[in-house]
Scaffold this motif. Structure first.
Motif, PDB file in Angstrom:
ATOM      1  N   HIS A 194       0.837  -1.194   0.000  1.00 42.37           N
ATOM      2  CA  HIS A 194       0.000   0.000   0.000  1.00 42.37           C
ATOM      3  C   HIS A 194       0.874   1.247   0.000  1.00 42.37           C
ATOM      4  O   HIS A 194       0.447   2.299  -0.460  1.00 42.37           O
ATOM      5  CB  HIS A 194      -0.889   0.047   1.253  1.00 42.37           C
ATOM      6  N   GLU A 247     -15.274   0.294  -8.078  1.00 47.47           N
ATOM      7  CA  GLU A 247     -13.832   0.427  -7.845  1.00 47.47           C
ATOM      8  C   GLU A 247     -13.281   1.661  -8.555  1.00 47.47           C
ATOM      9  O   GLU A 247     -12.465   2.402  -7.996  1.00 47.47           O
ATOM     10  CB  GLU A 247     -13.093  -0.828  -8.311  1.00 47.47           C
ATOM     11  N   ALA A 263     -14.260   4.638  -6.601  1.00 42.60           N
ATOM     12  CA  ALA A 263     -13.452   4.749  -5.378  1.00 42.60           C
ATOM     13  C   ALA A 263     -12.082   5.356  -5.694  1.00 42.60           C
ATOM     14  O   ALA A 263     -11.591   6.200  -4.943  1.00 42.60           O
ATOM     15  CB  ALA A 263     -13.299   3.381  -4.720  1.00 42.60           C
ATOM     16  N   ILE A 264     -11.479   4.932  -6.803  1.00 43.30           N
ATOM     17  CA  ILE A 264     -10.192   5.500  -7.211  1.00 43.30           C
ATOM     18  C   ILE A 264     -10.353   6.982  -7.521  1.00 43.30           C
ATOM     19  O   ILE A 264      -9.551   7.814  -7.087  1.00 43.30           O
ATOM     20  CB  ILE A 264      -9.608   4.753  -8.424  1.00 43.30           C
ATOM     21  N   PHE A 271     -10.785   8.889  -4.282  1.00 42.38           N
ATOM     22  CA  PHE A 271      -9.503   8.881  -3.570  1.00 42.38           C
ATOM     23  C   PHE A 271      -8.554   9.912  -4.174  1.00 42.38           C
ATOM     24  O   PHE A 271      -7.924  10.700  -3.466  1.00 42.38           O
ATOM     25  CB  PHE A 271      -8.906   7.470  -3.652  1.00 42.38           C
ATOM     26  N   SER A 306      -4.247   2.315   0.882  1.00 41.74           N
ATOM     27  CA  SER A 306      -4.720   2.868  -0.388  1.00 41.74           C
ATOM     28  C   SER A 306      -6.065   2.231  -0.723  1.00 41.74           C
ATOM     29  O   SER A 306      -6.534   1.346  -0.002  1.00 41.74           O
ATOM     30  CB  SER A 306      -3.707   2.580  -1.494  1.00 41.74           C
ATOM     31  N   CYS A 307      -6.647   2.639  -1.825  1.00 42.99           N
ATOM     32  CA  CYS A 307      -7.915   2.038  -2.255  1.00 42.99           C
ATOM     33  C   CYS A 307      -7.664   0.885  -3.245  1.00 42.99           C
ATOM     34  O   CYS A 307      -8.598   0.398  -3.864  1.00 42.99           O
ATOM     35  CB  CYS A 307      -8.835   3.088  -2.861  1.00 42.99           C
TER      36      CYS A 307
END
Length: 180
Positions: free
Chosen positions: A10, A49, A52-53, A56, A94-95
């Motif tokens: 991560h 996903e 989410a990125i 982030f 991290s994501c």
């Protein structure tokens, strides 16, 4: 493994010197991530996903716009990879999906206490160069395995995962106490 393996990093902690800082390493890593992505694209991800990125990235870009200690590098026009350089050495996950932090490595015992909240989940530490001296310097962090950076996802068969015996649970021991 696009950070989908259980031993995926991560964060990268950089021991800084006169010629190397976390920011310099992050810029180099970002350049290499782009080159790697050209010949080995990230696998498909879900809409959730990707969102989410994006979230982030936006959060960290917002902070970076107001804090020069934070920098963000990312793939153009996609969510394929992200590198975030942050001067704050506190561990933050991290994501995933090729999103990593680069942070300065704190000196001394400070790092051990900083990683205390995640110590139970710290399975492998990738070290470069993976010398005995460098591994000993990080041994108090509690990981059950230390290896060269490129070998994190390929542990040996007999690795003591989480510090436990790999094959011992498969053995049934019998203690025989015979008459004399």
């Amino acid at each position: 493994f696009d950070q989908q393996g259980c031993l995926s990093p991560h964060a990268f902690y950089v021991r800084e010197s006169d010629t190397l800082t976390a920011e310099i390493y992050a810029a180099r890593l970002a350049r290499e991530m782009e080159l790697f992505n050209r010949h080995t694209p990230r696998g498909d991800i879900s809409t959730a996903e990707a969102a989410a990125i994006g979230q982030f990235r936006h959060e960290h870009e917002f902070v970076a716009a107001n804090d020069p200690r934070l920098q963000v590098w990312k793939s153009d026009g996609s969510t394929d990879w992200t590198v975030i350089s942050d001067r704050d050495p506190l561990f933050k996950p991290s994501c995933l999906n090729r999103v990593v932090f680069v942070r300065p490595l704190p000196e001394g015992r400070e790092f051990v206490s900083m990683l205390a909240p995640v110590r139970a989940w710290l399975g492998t530490i990738g070290v470069w160069p993976a010398t005995e001296e460098n591994c000993r310097a990080l041994s108090d962090l509690g990981a059950s395995r230390m290896c060269a950076l490129g070998r994190m996802q390929t542990p040996p068969f007999a690795w003591h995962q989480d510090g436990q015996q790999a094959l011992a649970p498969l053995v049934h021991w019998v203690d025989l106490e015979a008459d004399r």
